[in-house]
Scaffold this active site. Structure first.
Site, PDB file in Angstrom:
ATOM      1  N   GLY A  13       0.812  -1.215   0.000  1.00  0.00           N
ATOM      2  CA  GLY A  13       0.000   0.000   0.000  1.00  0.00           C
ATOM      3  C   GLY A  13       0.846   1.266   0.000  1.00  0.00           C
ATOM      4  N   THR A 104       8.865  -1.759   3.496  1.00  0.00           N
ATOM      5  CA  THR A 104       8.429  -3.114   3.817  1.00  0.00           C
ATOM      6  C   THR A 104       8.012  -3.111   5.292  1.00  0.00           C
ATOM      7  OG1 THR A 104      10.499  -3.966   4.735  1.00  0.00           O
ATOM      8  CG2 THR A 104      10.299  -3.953   2.338  1.00  0.00           C
ATOM      9  N   ASP A 222       3.283  -3.409  17.539  1.00  0.00           N
ATOM     10  CA  ASP A 222       3.465  -2.293  16.604  1.00  0.00           C
ATOM     11  C   ASP A 222       3.451  -0.953  17.368  1.00  0.00           C
ATOM     12  OD1 ASP A 222       3.748  -1.611  13.774  1.00  0.00           O
ATOM     13  OD2 ASP A 222       1.828  -0.571  14.042  1.00  0.00           O
ATOM     14  N   LYS A 226       6.512   1.932  18.054  1.00  0.00           N
ATOM     15  CA  LYS A 226       6.393   3.386  17.836  1.00  0.00           C
ATOM     16  C   LYS A 226       6.836   4.174  19.068  1.00  0.00           C
ATOM     17  CE  LYS A 226       2.487   2.780  14.713  1.00  0.00           C
ATOM     18  NZ  LYS A 226       1.074   3.021  14.460  1.00  0.00           N
ATOM     19  N   GLY A 336      -2.932   5.786   7.153  1.00  0.00           N
ATOM     20  CA  GLY A 336      -3.402   5.700   5.768  1.00  0.00           C
ATOM     21  C   GLY A 336      -2.208   5.738   4.861  1.00  0.00           C
TER      22      GLY A 336
END
Ligand SMILES: NC(=O)c1ccc[n+]([C@@H]2O[C@H](COP(=O)([O-])OP(=O)(O)OC[C@H]3O[C@@H](n4cnc5c(N)ncnc54)[C@H](OP(=O)(O)O)[C@@H]3O)[C@@H](O)[C@H]2O)c1
Length: 359
Positions: A13, A104, A222, A226, A336
């Site tokens: 994406g 990736t 995840d 961050k 997004g």
């Protein structure tokens, strides 16, 4: 005009959105930054498409269509070179000032990134894993002037740029907190609206907000990466083990197939319902919040006042010497693929501008 050779690892994406933005942004890149990105290679997990002079815009747009149709970037059957081989092809072609882009989600990209930096190439990461590995290996990336990673936290929101600014002006960072996951934010919003937990998970998966395996989101790794990246940027040499992470599914469901996991999620409903009603009695809602300080951090479900602004947006908050009583807040829509790709492109242009300044 400066021609900048680019290798893009990853054509999902974000990679596709990035290629489209590069193609459609040619005029601005030229007029505003006097540069032209020559995309000399695009690699996915199965193949690589390469041209030493740069793939044409037509080739790039066709490649995007191919990926959307489920085909690899290069459908000519040949053995895929390793990521390192792809990098070495640029060296063999005597290309200079190459920019390596890692869009990736792959583990193990560090040797390629290290080699690129050794070659005086520039590196842009949307992939968080290299920055969240053991500190001894990752430290170099946080100090390096030719490595950028704006999109690793907050999608396209200028989170990294803001933290960089605070550090540049010698502010002292005390604490960083935030709601850093779009998918978990969505699920918490559904819980507010009386979905059961299993319904919220299924809805997030159906909307495409989770990874194909929702445990990748629910496990909190995840989000942990961050907040670890932000903490490390702040100057704290933390390891992943210094952060306490609350997984929203039990270890007993870690090894089953995705389908079996989805079928088992109603087992989690009763415990979650009890937490929601305990929060509601106090006028609170549940949110998945990350926090880091110099010594430690946490990633877990917390109670926040219902209707408060923090409960209702994706945000990152910096409590610092300058912003102590009222933390500096960045909030709004954060993720997004388009916004993430824009963050990557911004980093690429920033590196070009910096090189132009010093050469
Ligand atoms: N999506 C977002 O909104 C968002 C926001 C912030 C950050 N990010 C980060 O941006 C990165 C990309 O996200 P995405 O949504 O584009 O992921 P994605 O759709 O899963 O795409 C990943 C791409 O990487 C390719 N790939 C895997 N291993 C590779 C390797 N060793 N070498 C070259 N290519 C490899 C995959 O190949 P195949 O196509 O063959 O599978 C795929 O094209 C991730 O690290 C993600 O965490 C994403």
């Amino acid at each position: 005009m400066k021609r900048v050779p680019v290798i893009i690892f990853g054509a999902g994406g974000v990679g596709q959105a990035l290629m489209k933005q590069i193609v459609h942004g040619r005029t601005q890149a030229l007029t505003r930054n006097q540069c032209h990105f020559d995309i000399i290679a695009v690699a996915d997990s199965q193949s690589c498409l390469w041209s030493a002079n740069g793939l044409t815009d037509e080739q790039l747009l066709t490649l995007i269509q191919d990926k959307r149709a489920g085909r690899p970037v290069n459908s000519v059957p040949e053995e895929r070179p390793t990521d390192m081989d792809i990098l070495e092809t640029a060296v063999a072609a005597s290309l200079e000032n190459v920019t390596i882009v890692d869009v990736t989600a792959a583990a193990g990209m560090e040797p390629v990134i290290d080699r690129a930096l050794d070659l005086q190439y520039s590196v842009v990461l949307a992939n968080k894993k290299p920055l969240a590995g053991p500190w001894i290996a990752a430290k170099r990336y946080f100090d390096h002037p030719r490595l950028r990673h704006e999109s690793t936290v907050g999608g396209g929101q200028p989170v990294i740029a803001t933290l960089r600014y605070l550090l540049d002006v010698n502010d002292t960072i005390h604490e960083i907190t935030g709601q850093l996951s779009g998918s978990l934010g969505f699920m918490c919003g559904r819980l507010d609206k009386d979905d059961t937990f299993s319904q919220a998970i299924a809805a997030a998966k159906a909307h495409g907000y989770t990874e194909p395996d929702p445990r990748d989101d629910l496990g909190g790794q995840d989000v942990m990466r961050k907040i670890l990246i932000l903490g490390r940027m702040a100057g704290w040499p933390l390891e992943a083990a210094d952060l306490q992470v609350e997984s929203l599914y039990p270890a007993s469901l870690a090894e089953v197939s995705v389908a079996d996991f989805m079928a088992a999620t109603p087992q989690l409903d009763t415990a979650m319902a009890a937490r929601i009603s305990a929060a509601r009695e106090k006028g609170q809602v549940l949110r998945y919040v990350a926090r880091v300080t110099a010594d430690n951090g946490s990633v877990n479900l917390q109670e926040l006042p219902a209707g408060s602004s923090l409960a209702n947006m994706k945000y990152i908050s910096f409590r610092t010497g300058l912003y102590n009583d009222e933390p500096l807040l960045i909030g709004g829509k954060g993720a997004g693929v388009e916004m993430t790709a824009a963050g990557v492109l911004g980093d690429m242009l920033d590196l070009v501008r910096e090189q132009q300044h010093y050469t």
